[in-house]
Design a protein around this motif. Structure first.
Motif, PDB file in Angstrom:
ATOM      1  N   GLN A 194      39.236  42.132  48.503  1.00 52.75           N
ATOM      2  CA  GLN A 194      40.619  41.687  48.736  1.00 52.75           C
ATOM      3  C   GLN A 194      40.785  40.213  48.358  1.00 52.75           C
ATOM      4  OE1 GLN A 194      41.308  42.644  52.881  1.00 52.75           O
ATOM      5  NE2 GLN A 194      41.698  44.797  52.439  1.00 52.75           N
ATOM      6  N   LEU A 195      40.185  39.817  47.255  1.00 53.85           N
ATOM      7  CA  LEU A 195      40.134  38.401  46.893  1.00 53.85           C
ATOM      8  C   LEU A 195      41.356  38.007  46.058  1.00 53.85           C
ATOM      9  CD1 LEU A 195      36.322  38.276  46.068  1.00 53.85           C
ATOM     10  CD2 LEU A 195      37.479  38.089  48.292  1.00 53.85           C
TER      11      LEU A 195
ATOM     12  N   GLY B 168      40.030  42.334  43.391  1.00 49.59           N
ATOM     13  CA  GLY B 168      41.236  41.562  43.601  1.00 49.59           C
ATOM     14  C   GLY B 168      41.397  40.308  42.779  1.00 49.59           C
ATOM     15  N   LEU B 169      40.478  40.031  41.857  1.00 50.29           N
ATOM     16  CA  LEU B 169      40.612  38.838  41.025  1.00 50.29           C
ATOM     17  C   LEU B 169      41.746  38.998  40.016  1.00 50.29           C
ATOM     18  CD1 LEU B 169      36.863  37.923  40.324  1.00 50.29           C
ATOM     19  CD2 LEU B 169      38.369  37.066  42.137  1.00 50.29           C
ATOM     20  N   LEU B 170      42.056  40.220  39.652  1.00 53.75           N
ATOM     21  CA  LEU B 170      43.197  40.529  38.798  1.00 53.75           C
ATOM     22  C   LEU B 170      44.088  41.530  39.515  1.00 53.75           C
ATOM     23  CD1 LEU B 170      41.349  41.054  35.377  1.00 53.75           C
ATOM     24  CD2 LEU B 170      42.627  39.019  36.099  1.00 53.75           C
TER      25      LEU B 170
ATOM     26  N   ALA C  49      32.365  37.756  35.766  1.00 57.17           N
ATOM     27  CA  ALA C  49      33.300  36.741  36.255  1.00 57.17           C
ATOM     28  C   ALA C  49      33.300  36.763  37.780  1.00 57.17           C
ATOM     29  CB  ALA C  49      34.711  37.027  35.738  1.00 57.17           C
ATOM     30  N   THR C  50      33.395  35.596  38.392  1.00 56.46           N
ATOM     31  CA  THR C  50      33.388  35.515  39.855  1.00 56.46           C
ATOM     32  C   THR C  50      34.553  34.689  40.397  1.00 56.46           C
ATOM     33  OG1 THR C  50      31.801  33.689  39.669  1.00 56.46           O
ATOM     34  CG2 THR C  50      30.898  35.887  40.129  1.00 56.46           C
ATOM     35  N   THR C  51      35.477  34.293  39.526  1.00 57.46           N
ATOM     36  CA  THR C  51      36.702  33.611  39.952  1.00 57.46           C
ATOM     37  C   THR C  51      37.883  34.235  39.229  1.00 57.46           C
ATOM     38  OG1 THR C  51      36.675  31.947  38.194  1.00 57.46           O
ATOM     39  CG2 THR C  51      35.460  31.420  40.229  1.00 57.46           C
ATOM     40  N   ARG C  52      39.056  33.974  39.743  1.00 53.11           N
ATOM     41  CA  ARG C  52      40.258  34.483  39.085  1.00 53.11           C
ATOM     42  C   ARG C  52      40.391  33.884  37.691  1.00 53.11           C
ATOM     43  NH1 ARG C  52      45.004  36.872  38.878  1.00 53.11           N
ATOM     44  NH2 ARG C  52      46.862  35.746  38.167  1.00 53.11           N
ATOM     45  N   GLU C  53      40.092  32.611  37.536  1.00 50.67           N
ATOM     46  CA  GLU C  53      40.217  31.963  36.233  1.00 50.67           C
ATOM     47  C   GLU C  53      39.309  32.640  35.209  1.00 50.67           C
ATOM     48  OE1 GLU C  53      41.972  29.727  39.268  1.00 50.67           O
ATOM     49  OE2 GLU C  53      39.863  30.374  39.145  1.00 50.67           O
ATOM     50  N   GLN C  54      38.078  32.939  35.615  1.00 48.55           N
ATOM     51  CA  GLN C  54      37.165  33.620  34.704  1.00 48.55           C
ATOM     52  C   GLN C  54      37.645  35.038  34.401  1.00 48.55           C
ATOM     53  OE1 GLN C  54      33.368  33.322  36.728  1.00 48.55           O
ATOM     54  NE2 GLN C  54      32.830  31.424  35.663  1.00 48.55           N
TER      55      GLN C  54
ATOM     56  N   MET D 162      33.320  36.232  46.785  1.00 43.49           N
ATOM     57  CA  MET D 162      33.775  35.924  48.145  1.00 43.49           C
ATOM     58  C   MET D 162      33.595  34.440  48.465  1.00 43.49           C
ATOM     59  SD  MET D 162      32.358  39.156  50.409  1.00 43.49           S
ATOM     60  CE  MET D 162      32.765  38.371  51.985  1.00 43.49           C
ATOM     61  N   ARG D 163      32.435  33.909  48.153  1.00 44.50           N
ATOM     62  CA  ARG D 163      32.156  32.506  48.462  1.00 44.50           C
ATOM     63  C   ARG D 163      33.121  31.584  47.722  1.00 44.50           C
ATOM     64  NH1 ARG D 163      25.508  31.899  49.045  1.00 44.50           N
ATOM     65  NH2 ARG D 163      25.259  33.673  50.483  1.00 44.50           N
ATOM     66  N   LYS D 164      33.384  31.902  46.481  1.00 44.96           N
ATOM     67  CA  LYS D 164      34.301  31.052  45.715  1.00 44.96           C
ATOM     68  C   LYS D 164      35.742  31.204  46.196  1.00 44.96           C
ATOM     69  CE  LYS D 164      31.422  30.850  41.582  1.00 44.96           C
ATOM     70  NZ  LYS D 164      31.338  31.026  40.109  1.00 44.96           N
ATOM     71  N   PHE D 165      36.121  32.409  46.577  1.00 45.96           N
ATOM     72  CA  PHE D 165      37.469  32.615  47.095  1.00 45.96           C
ATOM     73  C   PHE D 165      37.651  31.878  48.416  1.00 45.96           C
ATOM     74  CE2 PHE D 165      40.787  35.143  49.278  1.00 45.96           C
ATOM     75  CZ  PHE D 165      41.780  35.082  48.325  1.00 45.96           C
ATOM     76  N   ALA D 166      36.645  31.920  49.264  1.00 41.32           N
ATOM     77  CA  ALA D 166      36.704  31.185  50.531  1.00 41.32           C
ATOM     78  C   ALA D 166      36.841  29.693  50.276  1.00 41.32           C
ATOM     79  CB  ALA D 166      35.459  31.476  51.364  1.00 41.32           C
TER      80      ALA D 166
END
Length: 509
Positions: free
Chosen positions: A12-13, A272-274, A225-230, A56-60
């Motif tokens: 749910q990121l 949830g990144l996209l 990818a581990t972030t929304r930007e990526q 998760m860690r990056k979203f937090a």
């Protein structure tokens, strides 16, 4: 002052998540936790666990930068309660909170666990999806058959994607007939965009290696990818470099190219990144610019607002017992080669090897290679379901179970599919280069060197003749069998029996 807990799960990121929209960053506390119960309820592929923990860690971290109070628990935290309900109770005591806001999880297992937690639990709709439960239930009501194609057309009308007024672009709803070109030796594409692990990812990889290093699957190299930007960069890369030919070759398979023109963005969508609409709008925009043909844009959009939304609708419509269905009464154990043991079948070897390496295989490999074999051989569909849930980075039960239990294994008795998706080796030969290097001969129908798919195909049809002989889409298969010479029929079934006995004995097949 109201102090509530806002639970955000690992899939749910999304900054616009309904639970976050309902919350107040000045008074509420976001709870996120890496817990053993979620990492271990099946033996997930290490890459999948690493993807979720790192994201998760990056979203937090992003939530903290945006002003949220985030109570984040790492897997190796000595105070980790080991489960989502346990972490909620621990944080409720810490922050003197009794109310929890959470966007509805995508698995009945976790929904029921949250409902059993002795806190004031508010489950909010997951409106990242285009069709609500009520909307899907309304569509399904009074229909004799719940076929995806008609649901998909309603989703096209609702979103306006690839529409000209109330008519579909190009004059047709579905261009799938154009999307079945076979594999060619020169069909090599750039593949998905890859990302080097940064310090956060590297730290997670070390943790996962220690805790889950024995699970099936290669943890490294890790490039998700581990972030929304990526994830947005990966989407743009796909639209630019692969979408133009995605439609033509989406069913093709090549031994040396596991990705071809596929997007490999489903893991990012499913955590949830996209979001589905932005992904479809990117494909539509490329079509409108003239950068991709309509069969590619339509085929891709259908995967998202058609199949993806439809699968979620079926999962929640059918209820928690859906994953246990076994309409064909198949009971054979999953063969060891699904976990990497030796098999002489080149197509299966290719699909399993790339699953092990990448936590990925595209839809035809899942449906018409590993899924097809499991169905033909009579494998217990619950074991098949759990295998798919374990080994793929994009596998979450709401989408995986209907695809496997319904579409792949026909264990739901026809809720999703009008007929079982079975084929002999001829289909795999037409769509791939696997048969050229296989120990078996795809053209051989009986005997020691006969392709196992050829033998098991007829064995499956005969085992289930009472169920399928009157199926309008399968009658011709039975008429073909009936025209065969009796001695050939006996040989086919005898050879299939020998093959299945070897499978049961754990011998290489």
């Amino acid at each position: 002052m109201v102090n509530r807990l806002i639970l955000v799960l690992g899939d749910q990121l999304t900054p616009s998540l309904s639970a976050l929209r309902e919350a107040d960053c000045k008074t509420d506390t976001v709870v996120m936790a890496e817990v053993a119960s979620e990492a271990e309820y099946v033996r997930h592929h290490p890459k999948k666990i690493a993807l979720i923990f790192a994201a998760m860690r990056k979203f937090a971290g992003q939530l903290k930068q945006d002003g949220w109070n985030v109570a984040y628990t790492r897997l190796d935290d000595p105070d980790n309660a080991g489960s989502i309900p346990g972490e909620l109770l621990r944080r409720a005591a810490e922050f003197k909170a009794q109310t929890v806001l959470v966007t509805e999880p995508g698995e009945w297992r976790l929904i029921e666990a949250l409902r059993d937690t002795p806190l004031d639990m508010h489950l909010l709709p997951d409106d990242r999806f285009l069709a609500s439960h009520a909307e899907f239930e309304g569509w399904a009501r009074d229909r004799k058959q719940l076929r995806m194609e008609y649901f998909y057309r309603d989703m096209r009308r609702k979103t306006g994607l690839l529409m000209e007024g109330d008519k579909p672009q190009g004059g047709k709803w579905n261009f799938d007939h154009d999307n079945r070109k076979p594999a060619k030796a020169d069909l090599f594409a750039q593949g998905p965009l890859r990302f080097e692990p940064d310090p956060v990812v590297s730290e997670v990889l070390d943790l996962v290696e220690v805790q889950f290093g024995e699970n099936f699957g290669d943890l490294r190299p890790f490039w998700f990818a581990t972030t929304r930007e990526q994830a947005l960069a990966a989407l743009n890369h796909f639209v630019t470099h692969s979408l133009p030919r995605f439609g033509d070759y989406q069913d093709a398979m090549l031994t040396e190219d596991p990705f071809l023109y596929h997007a490999v963005i489903s893991p990012y969508l499913n955590i949830g990144l996209l979001t589905p609409l932005e992904v479809c709008e990117a494909a539509e925009a490329a079509f409108m610019r003239g950068d991709v043909p309509i069969n590619a844009a339509e085929g891709f959009i259908r995967q998202i607002i058609g199949w993806r939304e439809y699968m979620r609708g079926i999962y929640f419509l059918e209820g928690p017992s859906y994953v246990s269905r076994n309409a064909l009464e198949h009971t054979r154990d999953l063969p060891g080669f699904f976990w990497g043991a030796k098999t002489k079948m080149a197509c299966v070897t290719a699909a399993i090897d790339q699953t092990k390496k990448h936590a990925y295989a595209h839809h035809i490999q899942r449906l018409m290679v590993t899924g097809n074999f499991a169905l033909l051989a009579g494998i217990d569909p619950h074991q098949v379901h759990e295998w798919y849930l374990e080994v793929y980075a994009d596998a979450f039960e709401w989408v995986e179970a209907p695809n496997v239990v319904g579409m792949s294994q026909f264990a739901d008795g026809g809720v999703i599919a009008s007929k079982p998706y079975v084929s002999s080796g001829a289909y795999i030969n037409r769509m791939s280069d696997h048969c050229k290097t296989c120990a078996y001969k795809v053209s051989q129908k009986t005997g020691e060197g006969a392709c196992p798919f050829n033998l098991l195909y007829w064995d499956f049809l005969l085992r289930h003749r009472d169920r399928f002989a009157n199926n309008a889409r399968m009658g011709n298969m039975y008429r073909t069998w009936d025209r065969m010479k009796d001695d050939h029929k006996v040989q086919v079934l005898d050879d299939a029996k020998v093959l299945l006995a070897r499978l049961d004995a754990g011998q290489a097949v």
